[in-house]
Design a protein around this motif. Structure first.
Motif, PDB file in Angstrom:
ATOM      1  N   VAL A 243      -6.254   3.622   7.799  1.00 57.78           N
ATOM      2  CA  VAL A 243      -6.810   4.073   6.515  1.00 57.78           C
ATOM      3  C   VAL A 243      -6.666   5.585   6.397  1.00 57.78           C
ATOM      4  CG1 VAL A 243      -8.936   4.374   5.206  1.00 57.78           C
ATOM      5  CG2 VAL A 243      -8.415   2.154   6.218  1.00 57.78           C
ATOM      6  N   LEU A 244      -7.031   6.302   7.477  1.00 56.67           N
ATOM      7  CA  LEU A 244      -6.995   7.765   7.418  1.00 56.67           C
ATOM      8  C   LEU A 244      -5.581   8.283   7.166  1.00 56.67           C
ATOM      9  CD1 LEU A 244      -9.454   9.043  10.153  1.00 56.67           C
ATOM     10  CD2 LEU A 244      -9.577   9.335   7.666  1.00 56.67           C
ATOM     11  N   TRP A 245      -4.609   7.671   7.872  1.00 53.45           N
ATOM     12  CA  TRP A 245      -3.248   8.166   7.706  1.00 53.45           C
ATOM     13  C   TRP A 245      -2.687   7.796   6.335  1.00 53.45           C
ATOM     14  CZ3 TRP A 245      -1.719  12.173   9.904  1.00 53.45           C
ATOM     15  CH2 TRP A 245      -0.372  12.540   9.888  1.00 53.45           C
ATOM     16  N   ALA A 246      -3.222   6.721   5.725  1.00 53.74           N
ATOM     17  CA  ALA A 246      -2.784   6.344   4.379  1.00 53.74           C
ATOM     18  C   ALA A 246      -3.478   7.178   3.307  1.00 53.74           C
ATOM     19  CB  ALA A 246      -3.060   4.859   4.136  1.00 53.74           C
ATOM     20  N   LEU A 247      -4.562   7.846   3.700  1.00 50.37           N
ATOM     21  CA  LEU A 247      -5.412   8.512   2.703  1.00 50.37           C
ATOM     22  C   LEU A 247      -4.705   9.680   2.008  1.00 50.37           C
ATOM     23  CD1 LEU A 247      -8.278   8.668   1.477  1.00 50.37           C
ATOM     24  CD2 LEU A 247      -8.875  10.262   3.300  1.00 50.37           C
ATOM     25  N   ILE A 248      -3.978  10.485   2.811  1.00 50.38           N
ATOM     26  CA  ILE A 248      -3.390  11.708   2.226  1.00 50.38           C
ATOM     27  C   ILE A 248      -2.388  11.377   1.124  1.00 50.38           C
ATOM     28  CG2 ILE A 248      -2.099  13.800   2.742  1.00 50.38           C
ATOM     29  CD1 ILE A 248      -3.320  13.534   5.632  1.00 50.38           C
ATOM     30  N   PRO A 249      -1.379  10.521   1.409  1.00 50.08           N
ATOM     31  CA  PRO A 249      -0.450  10.204   0.312  1.00 50.08           C
ATOM     32  C   PRO A 249      -1.140   9.493  -0.848  1.00 50.08           C
ATOM     33  CG  PRO A 249       0.229   9.116   2.365  1.00 50.08           C
ATOM     34  CD  PRO A 249      -0.965   9.932   2.688  1.00 50.08           C
ATOM     35  N   ALA A 250      -2.144   8.663  -0.531  1.00 54.15           N
ATOM     36  CA  ALA A 250      -2.823   7.929  -1.609  1.00 54.15           C
ATOM     37  C   ALA A 250      -3.559   8.890  -2.530  1.00 54.15           C
ATOM     38  CB  ALA A 250      -3.796   6.901  -1.017  1.00 54.15           C
ATOM     39  N   LEU A 251      -4.232   9.882  -1.939  1.00 56.76           N
ATOM     40  CA  LEU A 251      -4.934  10.865  -2.772  1.00 56.76           C
ATOM     41  C   LEU A 251      -3.948  11.692  -3.590  1.00 56.76           C
ATOM     42  CD1 LEU A 251      -7.819  12.165  -0.486  1.00 56.76           C
ATOM     43  CD2 LEU A 251      -7.995  10.769  -2.552  1.00 56.76           C
TER      44      LEU A 251
ATOM     45  N   ALA B 144      -6.192  -0.212  -2.840  1.00 55.43           N
ATOM     46  CA  ALA B 144      -5.056  -0.997  -2.351  1.00 55.43           C
ATOM     47  C   ALA B 144      -4.317  -0.237  -1.261  1.00 55.43           C
ATOM     48  CB  ALA B 144      -4.115  -1.328  -3.503  1.00 55.43           C
ATOM     49  N   ALA B 145      -4.115   1.067  -1.483  1.00 54.75           N
ATOM     50  CA  ALA B 145      -3.362   1.876  -0.522  1.00 54.75           C
ATOM     51  C   ALA B 145      -4.103   1.964   0.808  1.00 54.75           C
ATOM     52  CB  ALA B 145      -3.128   3.271  -1.092  1.00 54.75           C
ATOM     53  N   LEU B 146      -5.422   2.154   0.749  1.00 57.68           N
ATOM     54  CA  LEU B 146      -6.180   2.328   1.980  1.00 57.68           C
ATOM     55  C   LEU B 146      -6.270   1.018   2.762  1.00 57.68           C
ATOM     56  CD1 LEU B 146      -9.022   4.766   0.855  1.00 57.68           C
ATOM     57  CD2 LEU B 146      -6.758   5.252   1.804  1.00 57.68           C
ATOM     58  N   ILE B 147      -6.491  -0.089   2.058  1.00 62.03           N
ATOM     59  CA  ILE B 147      -6.549  -1.373   2.767  1.00 62.03           C
ATOM     60  C   ILE B 147      -5.195  -1.667   3.398  1.00 62.03           C
ATOM     61  CG2 ILE B 147      -6.823  -3.872   2.482  1.00 62.03           C
ATOM     62  CD1 ILE B 147      -8.979  -3.318   0.445  1.00 62.03           C
ATOM     63  N   SER B 148      -4.128  -1.377   2.651  1.00 61.50           N
ATOM     64  CA  SER B 148      -2.791  -1.586   3.191  1.00 61.50           C
ATOM     65  C   SER B 148      -2.603  -0.777   4.475  1.00 61.50           C
ATOM     66  CB  SER B 148      -1.748  -1.191   2.148  1.00 61.50           C
ATOM     67  OG  SER B 148      -0.466  -1.149   2.719  1.00 61.50           O
TER      68      SER B 148
END
Lengths: 351, 513
Positions: free
Chosen positions: A130-138, A249-253
Motif C-alpha cells: 500500500v505504501l509503495w503504491a501511495l505515492i503514484p496514486a496520490l 483501488a490503487a492502494l488495495i491493488s
C-alpha cells in the motif's frame, strides 16, 4: 469471378466464446513450433513435455502450483486496479515492498506463536505494498500525473533500494551474501501438503482472488470502480467520487501485490533476496489481460503460466531446448490472446 | 430516368430487419427528404447506396444502369457523395489539402495550385470557403461546407446529407439551405436525411417516409403537410407538447448569483450569470450554440467548478460541489451528451442505480434483486425499450435519454437541470420527454431547460433567459417573448431590460466583468 472479402464488425456468437482461448493456445503453439523445430526438437514431443509432463508427477505438479502462487497475487493486483481503469504497472515494486515489510516483521516475531506471527507479517506485507503504491496514486488523483509512468519507474527505484539495504544493514552476517537474515521459524508459512512445497501463500492467493471477485461484482465499491474503468466522465456525472475510488483501488491493488511478496518470503525463500521476484509484477499484467480482467480468468491464466514456467524447464531438460522458450511462449500467448479477444468481434464475409 | 434508383433493398443486422424491401428513387435536380424516426432505417439505406454496407437483397441503379457498389470508392466513381454526421476532415490540414487528400494528384503537392483549383470549385458551386484556412479554425457549419465541397470536387452528381442540420445553429442552417438550393438549380440530386418536419417542408421537393425499416410512402411536398408527414412517421397524428396556463411563482428553488466559469481552454465561458428558478416553473435558456450554455449546464451539474459566484438549491450551497452532492440536494441532471451520463458497457439496471447506491446496499453488498427490480419498475414506467440486463450502449438514443430521465426523476428532484434534452430524438421520444418536463413543473419542481431548439424553449418555458457570449442578456416572461425579440437578444444586437429588472443590482456587476 473476383473474390472480394470484407470485414464486418459483428460479435462472435455465444457458443464461440469458450473456444477463443483454445484457439489462442493452438495458434500460439503453431507459431512457437517454428522455434522448437529450429532448436532441432520434435514439436509434439516438446509440447508434451511443456504441457502434459509437468502434471504427470506429484512433485512437478506441485511445483506448478508453487510457481503460479506469486502470479495469482500479482494477477489479482493488476485485475483489481485495471478494472477501475487505473493502470498500475508497479506490481513489481509493490511486491518487493511487501516482501521487505514482511521480512522485516518476520525477523522480529520470533517470540510469538505462528497464529499471531503469520497474520502480523501478512498485514505488514499488505501495508508495504500500500505504501509503495501511495505515492503514484496520490500524484494521479491530486495532480493528474499519468500513473503508468510513475508506477513503472517506482519499480526501479525500489529495486535499487532493496539492493542498498541488502548490501548494507541487512547483509547476511553469516554468509556475507546480499540477503537478509532468515525470518523467524514461527513466521514460516506452513506447507499445504506435507512433503511438498505449495504453502499457505497459495491458499491466501485464492482467497484474495475470491475476495476481489466479490468486491468487483457484488459491492458498491466494485460497481463504482467498474463504472470508472468503463466510462470515467459518465461515472463522475452519475456522482461517483472518481478520485477517491481510484485511490482506494490503487492502494488495495498495491497491497495485494505486497501480499505476493510476503508469500514468497515466508513460503519459499525465508530471506529477502534481490532476486526474489522473477518479474512477477510484470507477469501479473499478462495474467490480468489473459484473464480478461476477470478474477476467475486471472486464476486460470496464472496457473497456466505457472505450468508453462515448469514446462519450459522439463522440455529443456528432456530435449535440450533453451529454457527461454518458456518466455517466448508466454509472450506469444499474450499477443495471440489479446488479438483473439479483439478479432472475435469481427467476421470476414464475401462482399 | 432517375439519377438513382433503389429496388427492393433488404438489410438485416442479426435478427433486426433494418431495411425491409425498400424502394427509393431520386430524380435529377431534386432535393429528396428521407424522413423517419430514429432507427427507421434512413441512414442504413443511404449507407448501402454509398457502399458502407452491402444489401442482403435488392438492386441499385445509377442513371438507369445497374450498379454494383461495394465500397465508398465505387460510390464516388459512380458520382455519389455522402456527408455523414461525423466529419472526416483532418483538422491540422488546410481546406485545400483536405480536398485533395486521397485524390490522385501525383507525387508532388503544389499548394498554390491546389488552392487555386479549390477556390475555382468553391466559386463554381457558390460555396464560401477559404482554401488556405486550417480546418481546425473552422466552425461546424464551415466544416460541413468543406465536406460538401469535397464531394463536389470529386464530381459527385448525387449528394447524400445525413442529418446535416443536427450540428448547425439557425443561421448556419439558412446558409446550408441556400447552398442546397443553388446546387439543385445546377442539376444536382440531393438526399436529405432528417427527422425535422419543418426543415423537410422548407427545402425538399419530394419526401420518402420510412418507419421501422419499411417504406411508408413517397409524397410531393405540395401534396402534404407537417401533420400528414408526422402521422406517416409515427403511425398516428402528433400534436406536439406545450405548456398550458400560467402558474403563480412559487418559492425560489435554484438561485445562481454572479456565476462565472472558465471553459476547457481557460477562457471565460460564463460571466456573472444570475438566475432564479422558482417552484412550478420552467426557465428556458435560449441562445445560439456556443454562448456558454454547455458550461452553464456543466456548472449546475457539478461537472465544472465555478471560478466565482454562488449556486444555491434550497438550503444547500452547492458552489463547487461534486455531482453526488447535487444528487443529494435533489437536483436531477440531464447532461447535454447522453454518452457523458451513461456507461455504455454497464447494464441498464446498473446505470439506473449508479447515481445512488445506498438504497441498494445491504451490509456492504449490492442487492442485485433490488437493482433489477428498480430497473424493471422504471423501464415500465418510462416506456424504455430495453431489458434490465441489456448493455446500455445497445439502446437507441431515445431510449438512452429515457434511462437518464428515469434515473434523474425517480429520485423525486426539486430542481431539474436539463441540457438539450431532446436533441437528436425522434418525434415520439421528444414528445415524451417534454411531457415529463411539464409534469415535473406541474408537480412543483423547478426546471432549468437549456435548449438550442427555440421552438422547444418557446413551447415549454414560463420565462426565457437568453445567453450571449457567456452572459444572460435578457430574461423575458413567456408571454412577452416573441421570436424577433429573442432573435435580437440571441444575436447580441440588443440587451434586454428584463435582465436588470428581474434581478436588481446584478446588472452593474455583470458590466464590471
Amino acid at each position: 469471378m473476383q473474390l472480394s472479402l470484407r470485414v464486418e464488425r459483428r460479435p462472435a456468437p455465444l457458443w464461440f466464446r469458450p473456444l477463443a482461448p483454445v484457439i489462442a493456445v493452438l495458434v500460439t503453439f503453431a507459431i512457437t513450433a517454428v522455434l522448437v523445430i529450429a532448436a532441432r526438437a520434435n514439436p509434439f514431443q516438446a509440447y508434451y513435455y511443456f504441457l502434459i509432463y509437468p502434471l504427470t508427477g506429484k512433485v512437478s505438479a506441485s511445483e506448478v502450483l508453487v510457481s503460479a502462487t506469486p502470479l495469482l497475487f500479482t494477477g489479482a493486483a493488476a485485475t483489481f486496479a485495471f478494472s477501475a481503469g487505473y493502470w498500475n504497472i508497479g506490481g513489481e515494486g509493490q511486491l518487493m515492498a511487501g516482501a521487505m515489510a514482511g521480512a522485516g516483521v518476520g525477523l522480529l516475531v520470533g517470540g510469538l506463536s505462528p497464529w499471531l506471527a503469520i497474520p502480523i507479517m501478512i498485514l505488514a506485507g499488505f501495508a508495504g505494498g500500500v505504501l509503495w503504491a501511495l505515492i503514484p496514486a496520490l500524484l494521479r488523483v491530486r495532480l493528474a500525473v499519468d500513473e503508468i509512468v510513475t508506477t513503472l519507474l517506482m519499480n526501479t527505484v525500489f529495486s535499487f533500494f532493496v539492493s542498498y539495504i541488502l548490501n548494507g544493514v541487512w547483509r547476511s552476517p553469516t554468509s556475507g551474501w546480499p540477503q537478509s537474515p532468515e525470518i523467524a521459524a514461527s513466521a514460516h508459512f506452513p506447507p499445504l501438503f506435507a512433503g511438498y512445497r505449495p504453502h499457505l501463500g497459495l491458499a491466501l492467493a485464492l482467497v484474495v482472488l475470491a475476495a476481489i471477485w466479490v468486491v468487483l461484482n457484488r459491492t458498491p465499491l466494485g460497481l463504482r470502480m467498474r463504472s470508472i474503468g468503463l466510462g470515467m466522465e459518465a461515472a463522475r456525472f452519475a456522482g461517483v467520487r472518481v478520485e477517491r475510488t481510484l485511490l482506494i483501488a490503487a492502494l488495495i491493488s498495491g497491497g495485494i501485490a505486497g501480499l505476493g511478496g510476503v508469500s514468497e518470503v515466508a513460503g519459499l525463500q525465508f530471506h529477502l533476496v534481490e532476486t526474489l521476484s522473477n518479474n512477477f509484477g510484470y507477469t501479473g499484467i499478462i495474467v490480468a489481460m489473459l484473464g480478461a480482467l476477470n478474477p476467475i480468468g486471472a486464476a486460470i491464466a496464472a496457473l497456466f503460466l505457472g505450468l508453462i514456467g515448469i514446462g519450459a524447464q522439463s522440455v529443456s531438460q528432456s530435449l535440450g531446448v533453451p529454457v527461454y522458450l518458456g518466455d517466448v511462449v508466454e509472450a506469444t500467448m499474450l499477443l495471440v490472446t489479446l488479438a483473439t479477444l479483439v478479432l472475435q468481434n469481427y467476421r470476414i464475409r464475401r462482399a | 430516368m432517375y439519377a438513382v434508383e433503389l429496388k427492393g433493398i433488404t438489410k438485416r443486422f442479426g435478427p433486426v430487419l433494418a431495411n425491409n424491401n425498400v424502394d427509393f428513387s431520386l430524380k435529377k435536380g431534386e432535393i429528396h427528404a428521407l424522413l423517419g424516426e430514429n432507427g427507421a432505417g434512413k441512414t442504413t439505406l443511404m449507407r448501402i447506396l454509398y457502399g458502407l454496407y452491402s444489401a442482403d437483397e435488392g438492386q441499385i441503379f445509377v442513371a438507369g444502369q445497374e450498379a454494383h457498389i461495394e465500397s465508398p470508392r465505387d460510390a464516388i466513381q459512380a458520382g455519389i457523395g455522402m456527408v455523414t454526421q461525423h466529419f472526416t476532415l483532418v483538422p491540422t490540414l488546410t481546406v485545400a489539402e483536405n480536398l485533395v487528400l486521397g485524390y490522385p494528384t501525383g507525387f508532388n503537392l503544389q499548394p498554390r495550385q491546389i488552392e487555386k483549383q479549390v477556390a475555382d470549385a468553391a466559386g463554381r458551386f457558390g460555396i464560401e470557403v477559404r482554401p488556405s484556412a486550417l480546418v481546425r479554425h473552422l466552425s461546424v457549419g464551415e466544416r460541413q461546407r468543406v465536406e460538401i465541397l469535397k464531394s463536389l470536387f470529386r464530381n459527385a452528381r448525387v449528394l447524400i446529407l445525413d442529418e446535416p442540420t443536427a450540428v448547425l445553429v439557425p443561421q448556419e442552417v439558412d446558409v446550408l439551405f441556400e447552398t442546397l438550393n443553388r446546387l439543385r438549380s445546377d442539376g444536382m440530386s440531393i438526399v436529405f436525411i432528417s427527422h425535422k418536419l419543418n426543415e423537410v417542408m422548407a427545402i425538399c421537393d419530394r419526401i420518402t417516409v420510412l418507419r421501422a425499416g419499411s417504406l411508408v410512402g413517397t409524397v410531393a411536398r405540395a401534396e402534404t403537410s407537417p401533420h400528414g408527414l408526422a402521422s406517416m412517421m409515427v403511425g398516428h397524428e402528433t400534436f406536439g407538447v406545450s405548456r398550458e396556463g400560467q402558474q403563480a411563482q412559487g418559492k425560489i428553488l435554484l438561485e445562481v448569483e454572479d456565476l462565472s466559469a472558465l471553459d476547457k481552454k481557460g477562457l471565460p465561458a460564463l460571466k456573472n450569470i444570475s438566475l432564479r428558478v422558482h417552484s412550478g416553473e420552467i426557465l428556458g435558456i435560449a441562445g445560439v450554440s456556443g454562448n456558454g450554455q454547455t458550461e452553464l449546464g456543466q456548472a449546475l451539474s457539478g461537472m465544472l467548478r465555478p471560478a466565482g459566484g454562488r449556486i444555491r438549491v434550497g438550503e444547500h450551497d452547492l458552489t463547487g460541489a461534486s455531482p453526488d452532492r447535487y444528487t443529494a440536494a435533489r437536483v436531477g441532471r440531464i447532461p447535454e451528451d447522453r454518452h457523458g451520463g451513461l456507461i455504455g458497457e454497464l447494464s441498464v439496471a446498473e446505470n439506473l442505480a449508479l447515481e445512488s447506491l445506498d438504497p441498494f446496499t445491504h451490509s456492504g453488498m449490492l442487492d442485485r434483486k433490488a437493482i433489477l427490480g428498480n430497473a424493471r419498475r422504471l423501464i415500465a414506467e418510462y416506456q424504455i425499450k430495453a431489458s434490465p440486463t441489456d448493455r446500455t450502449r445497445t439502446l437507441s438514443g431515445g431510449n438512452m435519454q429515457k434511462v437518464l430521465f428515469a434515473r434523474a426523476l425517480s429520485r423525486n428532484p426539486q430542481v431539474i437541470i436539463a441540457s438539450q434534452p431532446t436533441r437528436g430524438l425522434d418525434v415520439g421520444a421528444t414528445d415524451y420527454i417534454r411531457t415529463k418536463l411539464l409534469e415535473q413543473r406541474d408537480h412543483g419542481a423547478g426546471v432549468l431547460l437549456i435548449s438550442e431548439d427555440l421552438d422547444e424553449v418557446l413551447a415549454l418555458s414560463d420565462r426565457i433567459a437568453v445567453m450571449y457570449e457567456g452572459e444572460v442578456v435578457g430574461i423575458l416572461p413567456a408571454e412577452q417573448a416573441t421570436r424577433s425579440e429573442l432573435g435580437l437578444l440571441m444575436s447580441g444586437a440588443k440587451r434586454g431590460t428584463a435582465a436588470s429588472g428581474s434581478l436588481p443590482g446584478k446588472e452593474a456587476a455583470s458590466h464590471a466583468a
